[in-house]
Design a protein around this motif. Sequence first.
Motif, PDB file in Angstrom:
ATOM      1  N   TYR A 140     -68.918  -8.590  41.676  1.00  0.00           N
ATOM      2  CA  TYR A 140     -69.011  -9.858  41.225  1.00  0.00           C
ATOM      3  C   TYR A 140     -69.126 -10.900  42.242  1.00  0.00           C
ATOM      4  N   ARG A 141     -68.363 -10.829  43.338  1.00  0.00           N
ATOM      5  CA  ARG A 141     -68.025 -11.972  44.398  1.00  0.00           C
ATOM      6  C   ARG A 141     -69.353 -11.664  45.343  1.00  0.00           C
ATOM      7  N   LEU A 142     -69.829 -10.467  45.595  1.00  0.00           N
ATOM      8  CA  LEU A 142     -70.952 -10.314  46.298  1.00  0.00           C
ATOM      9  C   LEU A 142     -72.181 -10.763  45.791  1.00  0.00           C
ATOM     10  N   LEU A 143     -72.341 -10.470  44.441  1.00  0.00           N
ATOM     11  CA  LEU A 143     -73.548 -11.122  43.704  1.00  0.00           C
ATOM     12  C   LEU A 143     -73.499 -12.635  43.846  1.00  0.00           C
ATOM     13  N   SER A 144     -72.206 -13.158  43.655  1.00  0.00           N
ATOM     14  CA  SER A 144     -72.143 -14.570  43.449  1.00  0.00           C
ATOM     15  C   SER A 144     -72.470 -15.215  44.767  1.00  0.00           C
ATOM     16  N   LYS A 145     -71.933 -14.630  45.917  1.00  0.00           N
ATOM     17  CA  LYS A 145     -72.319 -15.181  47.307  1.00  0.00           C
ATOM     18  C   LYS A 145     -73.741 -15.227  47.549  1.00  0.00           C
ATOM     19  N   GLU A 146     -74.357 -14.193  47.067  1.00  0.00           N
ATOM     20  CA  GLU A 146     -75.837 -14.098  47.413  1.00  0.00           C
ATOM     21  C   GLU A 146     -76.453 -15.452  46.533  1.00  0.00           C
ATOM     22  N   ILE A 147     -75.845 -15.757  45.576  1.00  0.00           N
ATOM     23  CA  ILE A 147     -76.273 -16.842  44.578  1.00  0.00           C
ATOM     24  C   ILE A 147     -76.211 -18.165  45.426  1.00  0.00           C
ATOM     25  N   GLY A 148     -75.097 -18.195  45.986  1.00  0.00           N
ATOM     26  CA  GLY A 148     -74.780 -19.445  46.859  1.00  0.00           C
ATOM     27  C   GLY A 148     -75.554 -19.591  48.189  1.00  0.00           C
ATOM     28  N   GLN A 149     -75.883 -18.403  48.644  1.00  0.00           N
ATOM     29  CA  GLN A 149     -76.768 -18.638  49.821  1.00  0.00           C
ATOM     30  C   GLN A 149     -78.058 -18.909  49.576  1.00  0.00           C
ATOM     31  N   ASP A 150     -78.786 -18.492  48.482  1.00  0.00           N
ATOM     32  CA  ASP A 150     -79.889 -18.689  48.080  1.00  0.00           C
ATOM     33  C   ASP A 150     -80.180 -20.395  47.814  1.00  0.00           C
TER      34      ASP A 150
ATOM     35  N   PHE B  55     -68.630 -29.341  34.927  1.00  0.00           N
ATOM     36  CA  PHE B  55     -67.703 -29.082  35.977  1.00  0.00           C
ATOM     37  C   PHE B  55     -68.191 -29.874  37.150  1.00  0.00           C
ATOM     38  N   ARG B  56     -67.228 -30.035  38.016  1.00  0.00           N
ATOM     39  CA  ARG B  56     -67.600 -31.085  39.421  1.00  0.00           C
ATOM     40  C   ARG B  56     -67.494 -30.101  40.626  1.00  0.00           C
ATOM     41  N   ASN B  57     -68.489 -30.491  41.697  1.00  0.00           N
ATOM     42  CA  ASN B  57     -68.441 -29.839  42.945  1.00  0.00           C
ATOM     43  C   ASN B  57     -66.864 -30.103  43.729  1.00  0.00           C
ATOM     44  N   GLY B  58     -66.511 -28.872  43.948  1.00  0.00           N
ATOM     45  CA  GLY B  58     -65.186 -28.932  44.432  1.00  0.00           C
ATOM     46  C   GLY B  58     -64.140 -28.542  43.544  1.00  0.00           C
ATOM     47  N   GLU B  59     -64.188 -28.543  42.275  1.00  0.00           N
ATOM     48  CA  GLU B  59     -63.276 -28.119  41.276  1.00  0.00           C
ATOM     49  C   GLU B  59     -63.146 -26.551  41.512  1.00  0.00           C
ATOM     50  N   ARG B  60     -61.824 -26.351  41.204  1.00  0.00           N
ATOM     51  CA  ARG B  60     -61.531 -24.772  41.199  1.00  0.00           C
ATOM     52  C   ARG B  60     -62.195 -24.104  40.114  1.00  0.00           C
ATOM     53  N   PHE B  61     -62.813 -23.118  40.368  1.00  0.00           N
ATOM     54  CA  PHE B  61     -63.525 -22.185  39.440  1.00  0.00           C
ATOM     55  C   PHE B  61     -62.556 -21.493  38.480  1.00  0.00           C
ATOM     56  N   ARG B  62     -62.912 -21.612  37.224  1.00  0.00           N
ATOM     57  CA  ARG B  62     -62.013 -20.823  36.327  1.00  0.00           C
ATOM     58  C   ARG B  62     -63.100 -20.162  35.307  1.00  0.00           C
ATOM     59  N   GLY B  96     -72.526 -21.704  36.445  1.00  0.00           N
ATOM     60  CA  GLY B  96     -71.403 -21.715  37.295  1.00  0.00           C
ATOM     61  C   GLY B  96     -71.090 -20.211  37.971  1.00  0.00           C
ATOM     62  N   LEU B  97     -72.449 -19.633  38.014  1.00  0.00           N
ATOM     63  CA  LEU B  97     -72.343 -18.056  38.390  1.00  0.00           C
ATOM     64  C   LEU B  97     -71.934 -18.060  39.903  1.00  0.00           C
ATOM     65  N   ASP B  98     -72.463 -19.452  40.765  1.00  0.00           N
ATOM     66  CA  ASP B  98     -72.484 -19.322  42.025  1.00  0.00           C
ATOM     67  C   ASP B  98     -70.953 -19.665  42.592  1.00  0.00           C
ATOM     68  N   ALA B  99     -70.093 -19.836  41.716  1.00  0.00           N
ATOM     69  CA  ALA B  99     -68.891 -20.145  42.063  1.00  0.00           C
ATOM     70  C   ALA B  99     -67.794 -19.232  42.204  1.00  0.00           C
ATOM     71  N   ILE B 100     -68.179 -17.991  41.530  1.00  0.00           N
ATOM     72  CA  ILE B 100     -67.409 -16.873  41.566  1.00  0.00           C
ATOM     73  C   ILE B 100     -66.705 -16.505  42.899  1.00  0.00           C
ATOM     74  N   GLU B 101     -67.681 -16.392  43.965  1.00  0.00           N
ATOM     75  CA  GLU B 101     -66.847 -15.904  45.499  1.00  0.00           C
ATOM     76  C   GLU B 101     -66.153 -16.729  45.888  1.00  0.00           C
ATOM     77  N   LYS B 102     -66.318 -18.018  46.166  1.00  0.00           N
ATOM     78  CA  LYS B 102     -65.462 -18.918  46.710  1.00  0.00           C
ATOM     79  C   LYS B 102     -64.202 -19.503  45.660  1.00  0.00           C
ATOM     80  N   GLU B 103     -64.361 -19.154  44.446  1.00  0.00           N
ATOM     81  CA  GLU B 103     -63.358 -19.679  43.584  1.00  0.00           C
ATOM     82  C   GLU B 103     -63.608 -21.091  43.629  1.00  0.00           C
TER      83      GLU B 103
END
Lengths: 252, 252
Positions: A140-150, B55-62, B96-103
Motif C-alpha cells: 500500500y505504501r509503495l503504491l501510495s508513494k508512486e502517486i505522491g511522486q507523480d 482534509f488539509r495539507n499537513g494533517e495526519r492521515f487517518r 487521500g490515496l497519496d497520503a498513505i505512505e507518509k501518513e
Amino acid sequence: MTASKVISFEALRVACKNCSLDTLCLPVGLTLDDVERLDDIVKRARPLHRGDYVFRNGERFRSLYVVKTGSVKTFAPSPEGGEQVLGFHLPGEIIGLDAIEKETHACSAKVLETSAICEVPFSRLEELSSNIPSLQHQIYRLLSKEIGQDTEMLLLLGKKSAEERLAAFLLSMSKRLRKRGLSPTDFYLSMSRHEISNYLGLAVETVSRLFTRFQDEGLLKVDRKHVELLDLEAMETIVARRVVTGDRQQMT
Amino acid sequence: MTASKVISFEALRVACKNCSLDTLCLPVGLTLDDVERLDDIVKRARPLHRGDYVFRNGERFRSLYVVKTGSVKTFAPSPEGGEQVLGFHLPGEIIGLDAIEKETHACSAKVLETSAICEVPFSRLEELSSNIPSLQHQIYRLLSKEIGQDTEMLLLLGKKSAEERLAAFLLSMSKRLRKRGLSPTDFYLSMSRHEISNYLGLAVETVSRLFTRFQDEGLLKVDRKHVELLDLEAMETIVARRVVTGDRQQMT
DNA sequence: TCTGTCGCTTGATCCAGGTCATATGAATCT
DNA sequence: AGATTCATATGACCTGGATCAAGCGACAGA
C-alpha cells in the motif's frame, strides 16, 4: 533483443535477505522469516543489456520488477512513433505498478545500461501479502508513494520553468544516489539529453543550453554524461523558487 | 469551517449495499457479506458546503474519503500562497490515496459545491482487507488506477498544447459523467475558470479564449459554468493529435 | 434597487522556450 | 585509419501562450 549472454553470475544471485537494497525495496519492515517467504517467489536478477525491454506497452501484466543494478526508463509510446518518458528508475525502485489495474502494461520499460532486474510475480505477491499484514502494508505504501511522486512531477510540469525543471531533475538524481550510498555530487547520467528533455517536457536544445548555463554560473561541471554538482544549495534555491506562475488572484 | 448545519439527512445515510455508486467505489466485486463488513467501518456521508475542507495539507492521515455527491478539488498549496490544483473529483471517486505512505496529507481537499463525503478509516480498511482478498485486490487496483491517471496527466502537461489540454479536460469530464449516468454533453462545471487553468498549467486568459474559440468553431456552447458539448468526435480528434511535440529524432 | 466585488472576457504586447540550421566531436563500423 | 552516424552544442529566428491592461456583466450585501 532479450538478454543473449545469460551468464548467471553467482554475484547476482543474491537472496532478498542478503540484498543491499533491502531497505529500499519491498522487504522494508518485514521479519527475517517473512523475507524468506518473499524470497521464494522472486525470480532473481536476470541481466539485461542496454536497449533491452523489461516489458512492453500492451503486454499482459504478470509481474512487478525491481531494479537491482543499472537503470531503466519507462515511457509511453504513442502510435506516431513519439514517446513520453515517464521516469528513470534506479536500484531499489519498483516498476510496473501502474499496470495492476488494467492487467496490461500501459507503458514500456527499457534498460539504459547493463542492469540486473528482479521479477516479482504479482499474483503470488498478492497471495503472500494477504498472509503477511506488514507486507500488505508495505505494498500500500509503495503504491501510495508512486502517486505522491507523480503528483510532484505534475507540479513540475504544470508550473515550473525550464531552469527549475532541470535543477529539480538533477537534485532528484542526487538525492536518490545518496540514498543508495553513492556520491550525490558526482555521477554519470545513463540517459541521453534527448531522454532528459523529453522527460522534462522541454526541447533537447533547451536542456543543452541549460547545462552550459549552469556550468557558466558555477553550479556544476558537465562533460558529456558525467556531472559534478558544485552547489547543491543554489540548486535547491532555484527549485524552491516560485512554485506557481501566474497566480495573481485567490481561488474560492 | 467544517460542516455547520449537520442535518443528517436520512437520504444521505445510505448503506454501501444500497448506494448507487457501488460499481464505482470500493465495493466492486465484493460479496454482499463483505460489503456489509465494509459498511460497518464507513462513516457515512457528512454533508459539506462550498469551500469546506475535507482534509488539509499537513494533517495526519487517518482516512480515505469517497465523494458521494457533489465535487471536490485537491490541490497542493505552496508557502507563497499559490497553489497547484491536482484534480477534480466526482461522485464515486476516492481521495487521500497519496497520503498513505507518509501518513500525512500532502495536499488539501476542498468541496466545490455542497457535497456528501463518506469517510473510510484506513487502518480499519487495511485490517478488513487482509481478511477479504478481493477487497485487498480492489485496493491494489484502485491505487494502481490512480497512478495510471497521473501518468496520463503527465503526458498532458508535458507534451500537449493549450487547445489539446482543454479538450482533454472537457472530454474527461464528459466520460466521467457518462459513467455516472449523467449527460456527457450537457453539464455544469463546478470549478472556476481560474481553477481549470491552474489544473491545466495555463493562464486564465488562455482558457477563457479557448472556450470562446471552441464555441466559434461550433465544438461547444458555453454560458458561464454551463457547457454543452456539440461535437465530441471533433474534440477527440484534437486530443489524439500529436501526442509528442518536438520529437524529431529517435531515442536509443 | 443600488453598488461594490469578483469572475470572466477581450485586446495589446512580450518573452521563454520551441524550431530550424549548422557545427563539432564521440563512438561505432569497415 | 577512415567513414558513417549519432549525440551534443550553439546561434538565429519565430510563436504560443503568458503578462499587462481594460472593460463588462453576475451576483451579494446594504
